[in-house]
Design a protein around this motif. Structure first.
Motif, PDB file in Angstrom:
ATOM      1  N   PRO A 201       0.826  -1.214   0.000  1.00  0.00           N
ATOM      2  CA  PRO A 201       0.000   0.000   0.000  1.00  0.00           C
ATOM      3  C   PRO A 201       0.862   1.266   0.000  1.00  0.00           C
ATOM      4  O   PRO A 201       1.836   1.356   0.758  1.00  0.00           O
ATOM      5  N   GLN A 202       0.508   2.210  -0.842  1.00  0.00           N
ATOM      6  CA  GLN A 202       1.193   3.491  -0.919  1.00  0.00           C
ATOM      7  C   GLN A 202       0.197   4.595  -0.555  1.00  0.00           C
ATOM      8  O   GLN A 202      -0.961   4.569  -0.995  1.00  0.00           O
ATOM      9  N   ALA A 203       0.637   5.561   0.230  1.00  0.00           N
ATOM     10  CA  ALA A 203      -0.261   6.617   0.697  1.00  0.00           C
ATOM     11  C   ALA A 203      -0.916   7.357  -0.457  1.00  0.00           C
ATOM     12  O   ALA A 203      -2.091   7.744  -0.375  1.00  0.00           O
TER      13      ALA A 203
ATOM     14  N   HIS B  89      -6.739  -4.412  -3.010  1.00  0.00           N
ATOM     15  CA  HIS B  89      -6.639  -2.975  -3.292  1.00  0.00           C
ATOM     16  C   HIS B  89      -7.975  -2.426  -3.772  1.00  0.00           C
ATOM     17  O   HIS B  89      -8.442  -1.358  -3.326  1.00  0.00           O
ATOM     18  N   TYR B  90      -8.644  -3.154  -4.657  1.00  0.00           N
ATOM     19  CA  TYR B  90      -9.944  -2.739  -5.176  1.00  0.00           C
ATOM     20  C   TYR B  90     -10.969  -2.655  -4.044  1.00  0.00           C
ATOM     21  O   TYR B  90     -11.738  -1.683  -3.945  1.00  0.00           O
ATOM     22  N   TYR B  91     -10.994  -3.661  -3.189  1.00  0.00           N
ATOM     23  CA  TYR B  91     -11.931  -3.713  -2.067  1.00  0.00           C
ATOM     24  C   TYR B  91     -11.754  -2.496  -1.162  1.00  0.00           C
ATOM     25  O   TYR B  91     -12.726  -1.830  -0.773  1.00  0.00           O
TER      26      TYR B  91
ATOM     27  N   TYR C 276      -4.722   1.289   5.833  1.00  0.00           N
ATOM     28  CA  TYR C 276      -4.120   1.157   4.509  1.00  0.00           C
ATOM     29  C   TYR C 276      -2.679   1.656   4.514  1.00  0.00           C
ATOM     30  O   TYR C 276      -1.781   0.989   3.986  1.00  0.00           O
ATOM     31  N   VAL C 277      -2.463   2.834   5.117  1.00  0.00           N
ATOM     32  CA  VAL C 277      -1.125   3.443   5.088  1.00  0.00           C
ATOM     33  C   VAL C 277      -0.109   2.557   5.781  1.00  0.00           C
ATOM     34  O   VAL C 277       1.019   2.393   5.293  1.00  0.00           O
ATOM     35  N   ASN C 278      -0.457   1.986   6.934  1.00  0.00           N
ATOM     36  CA  ASN C 278       0.536   1.149   7.629  1.00  0.00           C
ATOM     37  C   ASN C 278       0.323  -0.349   7.375  1.00  0.00           C
ATOM     38  O   ASN C 278       0.808  -1.193   8.122  1.00  0.00           O
ATOM     39  N   ASN C 279      -0.421  -0.652   6.296  1.00  0.00           N
ATOM     40  CA  ASN C 279      -0.583  -2.025   5.785  1.00  0.00           C
ATOM     41  C   ASN C 279      -1.251  -2.973   6.778  1.00  0.00           C
ATOM     42  O   ASN C 279      -0.923  -4.160   6.839  1.00  0.00           O
ATOM     43  N   MET C 280      -2.231  -2.459   7.528  1.00  0.00           N
ATOM     44  CA  MET C 280      -3.065  -3.338   8.337  1.00  0.00           C
ATOM     45  C   MET C 280      -4.317  -3.742   7.551  1.00  0.00           C
ATOM     46  O   MET C 280      -5.411  -3.856   8.101  1.00  0.00           O
ATOM     47  N   VAL C 281      -4.142  -3.961   6.283  1.00  0.00           N
ATOM     48  CA  VAL C 281      -5.287  -4.181   5.409  1.00  0.00           C
ATOM     49  C   VAL C 281      -5.955  -5.532   5.641  1.00  0.00           C
ATOM     50  O   VAL C 281      -7.148  -5.696   5.359  1.00  0.00           O
ATOM     51  N   ARG C 282      -5.218  -6.492   6.137  1.00  0.00           N
ATOM     52  CA  ARG C 282      -5.837  -7.800   6.363  1.00  0.00           C
ATOM     53  C   ARG C 282      -6.922  -7.717   7.426  1.00  0.00           C
ATOM     54  O   ARG C 282      -8.054  -8.147   7.203  1.00  0.00           O
ATOM     55  N   VAL C 283      -6.590  -7.165   8.573  1.00  0.00           N
ATOM     56  CA  VAL C 283      -7.606  -7.011   9.612  1.00  0.00           C
ATOM     57  C   VAL C 283      -8.642  -5.978   9.185  1.00  0.00           C
ATOM     58  O   VAL C 283      -9.818  -6.062   9.558  1.00  0.00           O
ATOM     59  N   GLY C 284      -8.238  -5.017   8.350  1.00  0.00           N
ATOM     60  CA  GLY C 284      -9.178  -4.019   7.854  1.00  0.00           C
ATOM     61  C   GLY C 284     -10.292  -4.645   7.030  1.00  0.00           C
ATOM     62  O   GLY C 284     -11.449  -4.219   7.105  1.00  0.00           O
ATOM     63  N   THR C 285      -9.973  -5.663   6.243  1.00  0.00           N
ATOM     64  CA  THR C 285     -11.013  -6.331   5.445  1.00  0.00           C
ATOM     65  C   THR C 285     -12.025  -7.045   6.343  1.00  0.00           C
ATOM     66  O   THR C 285     -13.210  -7.106   6.021  1.00  0.00           O
TER      67      THR C 285
ATOM     68  N   ARG D 163      -4.524 -14.652  13.458  1.00  0.00           N
ATOM     69  CA  ARG D 163      -3.095 -14.422  13.706  1.00  0.00           C
ATOM     70  C   ARG D 163      -2.356 -14.223  12.384  1.00  0.00           C
ATOM     71  O   ARG D 163      -1.267 -13.619  12.363  1.00  0.00           O
ATOM     72  N   GLN D 164      -2.937 -14.706  11.274  1.00  0.00           N
ATOM     73  CA  GLN D 164      -2.327 -14.510   9.963  1.00  0.00           C
ATOM     74  C   GLN D 164      -2.309 -13.019   9.561  1.00  0.00           C
ATOM     75  O   GLN D 164      -1.599 -12.636   8.641  1.00  0.00           O
ATOM     76  N   CYS D 165      -3.108 -12.217  10.250  1.00  0.00           N
ATOM     77  CA  CYS D 165      -3.095 -10.774   9.978  1.00  0.00           C
ATOM     78  C   CYS D 165      -1.767 -10.144  10.377  1.00  0.00           C
ATOM     79  O   CYS D 165      -1.441  -9.042   9.900  1.00  0.00           O
ATOM     80  N   TRP D 166      -0.996 -10.822  11.242  1.00  0.00           N
ATOM     81  CA  TRP D 166       0.200 -10.197  11.813  1.00  0.00           C
ATOM     82  C   TRP D 166       1.492 -10.941  11.493  1.00  0.00           C
ATOM     83  O   TRP D 166       2.579 -10.387  11.723  1.00  0.00           O
ATOM     84  N   TYR D 167       1.407 -12.157  10.986  1.00  0.00           N
ATOM     85  CA  TYR D 167       2.626 -12.861  10.612  1.00  0.00           C
ATOM     86  C   TYR D 167       3.294 -12.125   9.445  1.00  0.00           C
ATOM     87  O   TYR D 167       2.651 -11.758   8.472  1.00  0.00           O
ATOM     88  N   ASN D 168       4.589 -11.907   9.571  1.00  0.00           N
ATOM     89  CA  ASN D 168       5.389 -11.214   8.543  1.00  0.00           C
ATOM     90  C   ASN D 168       4.931  -9.770   8.322  1.00  0.00           C
ATOM     91  O   ASN D 168       5.196  -9.184   7.278  1.00  0.00           O
ATOM     92  N   TYR D 169       4.230  -9.205   9.308  1.00  0.00           N
ATOM     93  CA  TYR D 169       3.798  -7.815   9.200  1.00  0.00           C
ATOM     94  C   TYR D 169       5.002  -6.898   9.401  1.00  0.00           C
ATOM     95  O   TYR D 169       5.837  -7.155  10.266  1.00  0.00           O
ATOM     96  N   PRO D 170       5.140  -5.784   8.631  1.00  0.00           N
ATOM     97  CA  PRO D 170       4.199  -5.242   7.633  1.00  0.00           C
ATOM     98  C   PRO D 170       4.537  -5.643   6.192  1.00  0.00           C
ATOM     99  O   PRO D 170       4.030  -5.029   5.261  1.00  0.00           O
TER     100      PRO D 170
END
Length: 386
Positions: A33-35, A179-181, A223-232, A163-170
């Protein structure tokens, strides 16, 4: 300006320790994700708003007319220069003292003056046809975005194991469908923010404005700090009940009271289960505790979780309103009038000075919700309009 931007985009605020913006630049192997991607939301929000206007005119209106929903609005107040001047220049909700003064000046009884002010307020409100078209638009969007979210999430590992939302984060790549979602949801809420000032008027304008700001901030932050998994997970969970709410409202506007009651009960159950049970036990658990264990806290992590907690407070407020309406429904045998309803009652019993005083706290303007609802209680509910 450069100094302000450098301060705002400080890596130590947005990103975990030892992570820099350079680490999250797009490469041939992976995209992140890019700002600047968020700028796409503004033209898309305008496009969504224009699509809505076309939809309401060429799809919503014909459907409303086919259901024999009248285009006419509330009864208009008879012309009176003195009362009109008071209404436009002084107050729309005269108190007891002013009512007595107007009664003497016009030689009208107080009840007639109260009725005039109520009719004058109501004639500025949209017709049932307009409300039906608004609900049909929101129903269509919520149905599409919720269906898309479910189809997308059922293929992801983090739906089944948060927990998969945080493995290898960010360092989690951003796929095209994710991205579309995200951008579509953000654009829709920006369109709600803009249209809140032109949509059907509601009493909880401030609460809905706060909801939209919190939602947009959450989507932007995640989105900016790539917490998009939990965001969905958050977005899909909040879209679940909105479809039922807008369907119930359409049933109400088309005078299908029994269907409206059934749909409202379904909406209330889904809303309370998703917002007061699943959201705190599933989403807040992973953002507060699992992320702390796997990634650890950092400044924007605190802000993100504070916003989620604010959202939970709003969930509790709306759940209280829903439960209150459900109790009225049980006592009256049908879903009663929403406390935020945009059309005032015309019953003679409510034509009293005390009623005018109670309505004095009413604020105007309202949304989509929502959130909508979008994830929120939006619009008039299943009440018989007077």
């Amino acid at each position: 300006m450069a100094g302000i931007l450098a301060w705002f985009w400080n890596e130590r605020f947005w990103l975990p320790h030892n992570v820099t913006w350079a680490d999250l630049k797009n490469t041939e192997e992976a995209s992140f994700p890019q700002a600047e991607d968020l700028y796409l939301a503004f033209p898309l929000a305008f496009c969504i708003f224009m699509i809505r206007l076309v939809f309401e005119r060429f799809i919503g209106k014909p459907c409303a007319l086919a259901l024999k929903i009248q285009a006419s609005g509330p009864q208009k107040a008879q012309h009176n220069a003195i009362l009109e001047k008071v209404f436009t220049a002084i107050t729309k909700h005269p108190d007891e003292k002013r009512l007595e003064g107007l009664s003497k000046q016009l030689d009208w009884d107080i009840r007639s003056i109260q009725r005039w002010f109520r009719q004058r307020r109501n004639q500025e409100k949209p017709s049932t046809l307009a409300r039906f078209c608004e609900s049909m638009w929101r129903f269509t969007f919520y149905l599409y975005i919720f269906t898309y979210g479910v189809r997308f999430l059922k293929k992801t590992p983090w739906l089944w194991n948060t927990r998969q939302c945080w493995y290898n984060y960010p360092y989690q790549p951003l796929t095209a469908d994710l991205h579309y979602y995200y951008i579509l949801e953000l654009s829709f809420y920006w369109s709600l923010m803009f249209s809140q000032f032109t949509d059907i008027k509601r009493k909880d304008f401030g609460v809905m404005l706060l909801h939209h700001l919190a939602t947009i901030s959450l989507i932007t932050f995640s989105y900016v700090n790539n917490m998009v998994r939990v965001g969905t997970l958050v977005m899909c969970l909040h879209d679940a009940s909105d479809v039922l709410l807008e369907t119930a409202k359409m049933a109400n506007y088309s005078k299908s009271q029994k269907l409206c009651d059934v749909l409202f009960v379904m909406f209330a159950l889904v809303f309370i289960i998703t917002r007061l049970a699943i959201f705190p036990l599933w989403v807040l658990n992973t953002t507060l505790f699992e992320s702390w264990e796997i990634v650890g806290p950092y400044p924007s992590w605190w802000v993100f979780n504070l916003l989620l907690l604010l959202l939970q407070v709003l969930h509790s407020f709306w759940s209280y309103l829903i439960i209150k309406m459900a109790c009225k429904a049980i006592s009256k045998g049908k879903v009663s009038k929403d406390d935020r309803s945009d059309i005032e009652s015309s019953s003679d019993e409510e034509d009293t000075v005390r009623h005018i005083k109670n309505l004095h706290s009413t604020t105007t303007n309202g949304t989509s919700m929502a959130s909508g609802t979008n994830g929120y209680l939006t619009g008039a509910t299943c009440s018989e309009e007077h």
